[in-house]
Write a protein that holds these residues in place. Sequence first.
Motif, PDB file in Angstrom:
ATOM      1  N   ARG A 116       0.834  -1.202   0.000  1.00  0.00           N
ATOM      2  CA  ARG A 116       0.000   0.000   0.000  1.00  0.00           C
ATOM      3  C   ARG A 116       0.874   1.259   0.000  1.00  0.00           C
ATOM      4  NH1 ARG A 116      -2.949  -2.942   3.868  1.00  0.00           N
ATOM      5  NH2 ARG A 116      -2.233  -1.616   5.586  1.00  0.00           N
ATOM      6  N   GLY A 117       1.922   1.240   0.806  1.00  0.00           N
ATOM      7  CA  GLY A 117       2.810   2.390   0.854  1.00  0.00           C
ATOM      8  C   GLY A 117       3.496   2.644  -0.471  1.00  0.00           C
ATOM      9  N   GLU A 118       3.992   1.603  -1.114  1.00  0.00           N
ATOM     10  CA  GLU A 118       4.695   1.778  -2.380  1.00  0.00           C
ATOM     11  C   GLU A 118       3.743   2.198  -3.493  1.00  0.00           C
ATOM     12  OE1 GLU A 118       7.082  -1.782  -2.878  1.00  0.00           O
ATOM     13  OE2 GLU A 118       8.769  -0.699  -1.957  1.00  0.00           O
ATOM     14  N   ALA A 119       2.489   1.728  -3.440  1.00  0.00           N
ATOM     15  CA  ALA A 119       1.496   2.161  -4.432  1.00  0.00           C
ATOM     16  C   ALA A 119       1.201   3.654  -4.269  1.00  0.00           C
ATOM     17  CB  ALA A 119       0.217   1.337  -4.289  1.00  0.00           C
ATOM     18  N   ARG A 120       1.089   4.090  -3.032  1.00  0.00           N
ATOM     19  CA  ARG A 120       0.827   5.509  -2.778  1.00  0.00           C
ATOM     20  C   ARG A 120       2.017   6.366  -3.210  1.00  0.00           C
ATOM     21  NH1 ARG A 120      -2.299   9.809  -2.954  1.00  0.00           N
ATOM     22  NH2 ARG A 120      -1.928  11.306  -1.261  1.00  0.00           N
ATOM     23  N   ILE A 121       3.225   5.889  -2.958  1.00  0.00           N
ATOM     24  CA  ILE A 121       4.418   6.612  -3.388  1.00  0.00           C
ATOM     25  C   ILE A 121       4.422   6.784  -4.902  1.00  0.00           C
ATOM     26  CG2 ILE A 121       6.897   6.266  -3.730  1.00  0.00           C
ATOM     27  CD1 ILE A 121       7.028   5.276  -0.849  1.00  0.00           C
ATOM     28  N   ALA A 122       4.103   5.720  -5.624  1.00  0.00           N
ATOM     29  CA  ALA A 122       4.078   5.798  -7.086  1.00  0.00           C
ATOM     30  C   ALA A 122       3.018   6.795  -7.561  1.00  0.00           C
ATOM     31  CB  ALA A 122       3.818   4.412  -7.668  1.00  0.00           C
ATOM     32  N   GLU A 123       1.857   6.773  -6.920  1.00  0.00           N
ATOM     33  CA  GLU A 123       0.792   7.709  -7.280  1.00  0.00           C
ATOM     34  C   GLU A 123       1.235   9.152  -7.049  1.00  0.00           C
ATOM     35  OE1 GLU A 123      -3.641   8.943  -5.563  1.00  0.00           O
ATOM     36  OE2 GLU A 123      -2.755   7.010  -5.026  1.00  0.00           O
TER      37      GLU A 123
END
Length: 296
Positions: free
Chosen positions: A267-274
């Motif tokens: 979840r954290g890495e997905a948010r970072i990419a966004e």
Amino acid sequence: MLEPSNAPEAGERRAVVHVAKGRGHGDILRLMSPSDLGEHLKPFVFLDLFAGDMRLMQQAMPIHPHSGIATVTVFTEGDVRFDDPGAGTGTLAFGAVEWMRAGGGVWHGKELSAGQSPRIQGFQLWVALPPELENGPVESQYIEAAQMPRVGPATLILGSHAGATSPVRAPEGMNYLLVRLVAGEPWSYAPPEDHQVGWIAVAKGSVDAGRPILPGEIAIFEDGAAPIAVTAGAEGATFVIASSKPHAHPLHLGYYSVHTTAEALARGEARIAELGAKLQQAGDRRTTGGNVPIYR
């Protein structure tokens, strides 16, 4: 495996069980990473000792992401400026702190700029956040030295100690202090009884903690309830010292992220990419002072 060392008798003070030298690259010494000493000292998972010309350091530091952690930056020499629309402007010098709770995702790296001093030195610490905060909102605090509590020769950066409480909104169960001693000065720190984790890192001078701890070294203390006692060397000493309850979670590591589960890391890495995609579209975000505010 942590190697034991010669130490005072049990019960007098906590013994040092391991000393490590920082690994250098440029003006930065890496004293702890999540994949090595961070496994033993969590929730404290990363520590750098940095030094140099802030103008050059700000130019060299890329904007980069984090999630699942908080970063804590303190200065042992010199001063820097902060300029953030949500926090105002001011100066961070000895005893001041930048606290950034990355939570679910953030990009940063240029939010501080050069102050009046030609040189700075300081520590950046990462703290692994508990499950209820690791994917939560981002929060930043810039607290100038005059607002930070002092307990004798120590500035209380995180937590509570000797009747004082830090204004930093950190999770409970951890203390972090910046200490400056004159030559030969003894000092003792009594952590709360449930703070089994304890360590010290020296920026300047040296301390004797049952064995010498030199600049650019980090020392780990044995678990227990005894105080941590040190004596400054002939040149005095400037150091940070920390204690905490053990972090009862595994460390799941991304390149700039630390989480308690694989799902939380994803979840954290997905948010970072966004956020990274939006940041590309945001254009030049520099303030008039040359700072680039944290992107959240």
